[in-house]
Design a protein around this motif. Structure first.
Motif, PDB file in Angstrom:
ATOM      1  N   TYR A  93       0.835  -1.207   0.000  1.00  0.00           N
ATOM      2  CA  TYR A  93       0.000   0.000   0.000  1.00  0.00           C
ATOM      3  C   TYR A  93       0.872   1.260   0.000  1.00  0.00           C
ATOM      4  CZ  TYR A  93      -3.843   3.088   1.492  1.00  0.00           C
ATOM      5  OH  TYR A  93      -4.775   4.094   1.580  1.00  0.00           O
ATOM      6  N   ARG A  94       1.833   1.305   0.914  1.00  0.00           N
ATOM      7  CA  ARG A  94       2.711   2.489   0.999  1.00  0.00           C
ATOM      8  C   ARG A  94       3.607   2.612  -0.231  1.00  0.00           C
ATOM      9  NH1 ARG A  94       1.660   6.790   3.969  1.00  0.00           N
ATOM     10  NH2 ARG A  94       3.463   7.325   2.715  1.00  0.00           N
ATOM     11  N   ASN A  95       4.138   1.493  -0.718  1.00  0.00           N
ATOM     12  CA  ASN A  95       4.959   1.537  -1.928  1.00  0.00           C
ATOM     13  C   ASN A  95       4.145   2.034  -3.112  1.00  0.00           C
ATOM     14  OD1 ASN A  95       7.383   0.694  -0.788  1.00  0.00           O
ATOM     15  ND2 ASN A  95       7.071  -1.450  -1.299  1.00  0.00           N
ATOM     16  N   THR A  99       5.005   5.423  -5.201  1.00  0.00           N
ATOM     17  CA  THR A  99       5.354   5.363  -6.620  1.00  0.00           C
ATOM     18  C   THR A  99       4.282   6.017  -7.499  1.00  0.00           C
ATOM     19  OG1 THR A  99       4.406   3.146  -6.859  1.00  0.00           O
ATOM     20  CG2 THR A  99       6.763   3.288  -6.352  1.00  0.00           C
ATOM     21  N   GLY A 100       3.213   6.516  -6.889  1.00  0.00           N
ATOM     22  CA  GLY A 100       2.181   7.223  -7.652  1.00  0.00           C
ATOM     23  C   GLY A 100       1.073   6.342  -8.196  1.00  0.00           C
ATOM     24  N   VAL A 143      -2.787  14.314   2.309  1.00  0.00           N
ATOM     25  CA  VAL A 143      -1.380  14.293   1.900  1.00  0.00           C
ATOM     26  C   VAL A 143      -1.136  13.176   0.879  1.00  0.00           C
ATOM     27  CG1 VAL A 143      -0.528  12.852   3.818  1.00  0.00           C
ATOM     28  CG2 VAL A 143       1.019  14.464   2.673  1.00  0.00           C
ATOM     29  N   MET A 144      -1.820  12.029   1.036  1.00  0.00           N
ATOM     30  CA  MET A 144      -1.653  10.941   0.071  1.00  0.00           C
ATOM     31  C   MET A 144      -2.246  11.320  -1.279  1.00  0.00           C
ATOM     32  SD  MET A 144      -2.225   7.419   2.081  1.00  0.00           S
ATOM     33  CE  MET A 144      -1.052   6.807   3.262  1.00  0.00           C
ATOM     34  N   LEU A 145      -3.373  12.010  -1.275  1.00  0.00           N
ATOM     35  CA  LEU A 145      -3.957  12.481  -2.533  1.00  0.00           C
ATOM     36  C   LEU A 145      -2.995  13.448  -3.233  1.00  0.00           C
ATOM     37  CD1 LEU A 145      -7.701  13.055  -1.572  1.00  0.00           C
ATOM     38  CD2 LEU A 145      -6.792  11.359  -3.182  1.00  0.00           C
ATOM     39  N   LYS A 146      -2.377  14.293  -2.438  1.00  0.00           N
ATOM     40  CA  LYS A 146      -1.422  15.264  -2.999  1.00  0.00           C
ATOM     41  C   LYS A 146      -0.220  14.529  -3.605  1.00  0.00           C
ATOM     42  CE  LYS A 146       0.173  19.751  -1.876  1.00  0.00           C
ATOM     43  NZ  LYS A 146      -0.883  20.640  -1.733  1.00  0.00           N
ATOM     44  N   ILE A 147       0.291  13.513  -2.908  1.00  0.00           N
ATOM     45  CA  ILE A 147       1.410  12.721  -3.414  1.00  0.00           C
ATOM     46  C   ILE A 147       1.022  12.042  -4.724  1.00  0.00           C
ATOM     47  CG2 ILE A 147       2.812  10.655  -2.971  1.00  0.00           C
ATOM     48  CD1 ILE A 147       2.828  11.558   0.023  1.00  0.00           C
ATOM     49  N   LEU A 148      -0.170  11.452  -4.768  1.00  0.00           N
ATOM     50  CA  LEU A 148      -0.644  10.799  -5.997  1.00  0.00           C
ATOM     51  C   LEU A 148      -0.785  11.802  -7.138  1.00  0.00           C
ATOM     52  CD1 LEU A 148      -3.312   8.328  -4.603  1.00  0.00           C
ATOM     53  CD2 LEU A 148      -1.103   7.739  -5.646  1.00  0.00           C
ATOM     54  N   ASN A 149      -1.369  12.961  -6.846  1.00  0.00           N
ATOM     55  CA  ASN A 149      -1.540  13.989  -7.882  1.00  0.00           C
ATOM     56  C   ASN A 149      -0.199  14.492  -8.419  1.00  0.00           C
ATOM     57  OD1 ASN A 149      -4.367  14.202  -8.227  1.00  0.00           O
ATOM     58  ND2 ASN A 149      -4.520  15.320  -6.307  1.00  0.00           N
ATOM     59  N   ASP A 150       0.830  14.445  -7.576  1.00  0.00           N
ATOM     60  CA  ASP A 150       2.157  14.896  -7.990  1.00  0.00           C
ATOM     61  C   ASP A 150       2.938  13.807  -8.725  1.00  0.00           C
ATOM     62  OD1 ASP A 150       1.745  17.419  -6.949  1.00  0.00           O
ATOM     63  OD2 ASP A 150       2.688  16.955  -5.018  1.00  0.00           O
ATOM     64  N   GLY A 151       2.413  12.579  -8.762  1.00  0.00           N
ATOM     65  CA  GLY A 151       3.077  11.489  -9.473  1.00  0.00           C
ATOM     66  C   GLY A 151       3.909  10.584  -8.604  1.00  0.00           C
ATOM     67  N   GLY A 152       3.794  10.698  -7.296  1.00  0.00           N
ATOM     68  CA  GLY A 152       4.541   9.861  -6.361  1.00  0.00           C
ATOM     69  C   GLY A 152       5.348  10.703  -5.389  1.00  0.00           C
ATOM     70  N   LEU A 153       5.943  10.022  -4.430  1.00  0.00           N
ATOM     71  CA  LEU A 153       6.656  10.718  -3.352  1.00  0.00           C
ATOM     72  C   LEU A 153       7.889  11.463  -3.850  1.00  0.00           C
ATOM     73  CD1 LEU A 153       6.654  11.280  -0.313  1.00  0.00           C
ATOM     74  CD2 LEU A 153       8.027   9.207  -0.013  1.00  0.00           C
ATOM     75  N   ALA A 154       8.679  10.857  -4.724  1.00  0.00           N
ATOM     76  CA  ALA A 154       9.885  11.543  -5.222  1.00  0.00           C
ATOM     77  C   ALA A 154       9.500  12.809  -5.982  1.00  0.00           C
ATOM     78  CB  ALA A 154      10.714  10.607  -6.102  1.00  0.00           C
ATOM     79  N   ALA A 155       8.481  12.712  -6.826  1.00  0.00           N
ATOM     80  CA  ALA A 155       8.026  13.900  -7.581  1.00  0.00           C
ATOM     81  C   ALA A 155       7.479  14.965  -6.634  1.00  0.00           C
ATOM     82  CB  ALA A 155       6.968  13.503  -8.605  1.00  0.00           C
ATOM     83  N   HIS A 156       6.774  14.531  -5.598  1.00  0.00           N
ATOM     84  CA  HIS A 156       6.234  15.461  -4.603  1.00  0.00           C
ATOM     85  C   HIS A 156       7.376  16.202  -3.901  1.00  0.00           C
ATOM     86  CE1 HIS A 156       3.383  16.865  -1.506  1.00  0.00           C
ATOM     87  NE2 HIS A 156       4.339  16.586  -0.640  1.00  0.00           N
ATOM     88  N   PHE A 157       8.422  15.467  -3.493  1.00  0.00           N
ATOM     89  CA  PHE A 157       9.562  16.090  -2.822  1.00  0.00           C
ATOM     90  C   PHE A 157      10.304  17.046  -3.755  1.00  0.00           C
ATOM     91  CE2 PHE A 157      10.888  14.220   1.392  1.00  0.00           C
ATOM     92  CZ  PHE A 157       9.613  13.823   1.742  1.00  0.00           C
TER      93      PHE A 157
END
Length: 166
Positions: A93-95, A99-100, A143-157
């Motif tokens: 789930y977290r991975n 990864t978006g 925050v998870m919706l924002k991460i998904l909208n940004d394309g994943g955690l690396a893209a969000h950062f």
């Protein structure tokens, strides 16, 4: 985030070795190559059946097994818009979020293979257009919706220089 596509249904306890077999994930990191082998141990023709935007739909404990990120990455690169399941293994789930790849928890018993689905992550609703029903989904934290909208955690950062909770 609004997603739509066709359902490809699997059962309970789909482990990461079924998602992408170890015989591939240890040979290459080429996501296009791995994407051609997604779910092939459960359905050898899966990659030929999917269209960009489709959904993997499953029962309980989807993504159990190893914690390798290749499983959600390969699903995403295969063109699957999201995985819909009754429950997920927590590391998968977290991975997936990182990864978006959207992961959607809800009761999947009223979804059949080939059903046309529409998911509104913001509203927390899955619409099965084939059966004309709505299924409430477990809402994702903002925050998870924002991460998904940004394309994943690396893209969000990269975008914000860290977590952005606004």
């Amino acid at each position: 985030m609004l997603l739509s596509g066709k359902a490809h249904k699997f059962g309970d306890d789909v482990n990461t070795d079924y998602i992408i077999s170890g015989k591939y994930k240890f040979k290459t990191l080429d996501m296009a190559e791995l994407a051609r082998h997604v779910m092939e141990d459960l359905d050898p023709d899966f990659h030929r059946k999917i269209t960009a935007g489709d959904f993997i739909v499953a029962g309980r404990n989807f993504g159990c097994g190893s914690s390798r990120e290749q499983a959600p990455l390969a699903i995403k690169h295969a063109g699957i818009s999201a995985v819909v399941a009754r429950s997920f293994a927590r590391i998968f789930y977290r991975n997936a979020i990182n990864t978006g790849l959207p992961v959607i928890e809800c009761d999947t018993r009223a979804i059949e293979p080939g059903d046309e689905l529409e998911v509104d992550l913001g509203a927390g609703i899955l619409r099965n257009r084939t059966r004309d029903i709505e299924i409430k989904i477990t809402p994702l934290p903002r925050v998870m919706l924002k991460i998904l909208n940004d394309g994943g955690l690396a893209a969000h950062f990269r975008k914000y220089g860290g977590f952005n909770l606004e």
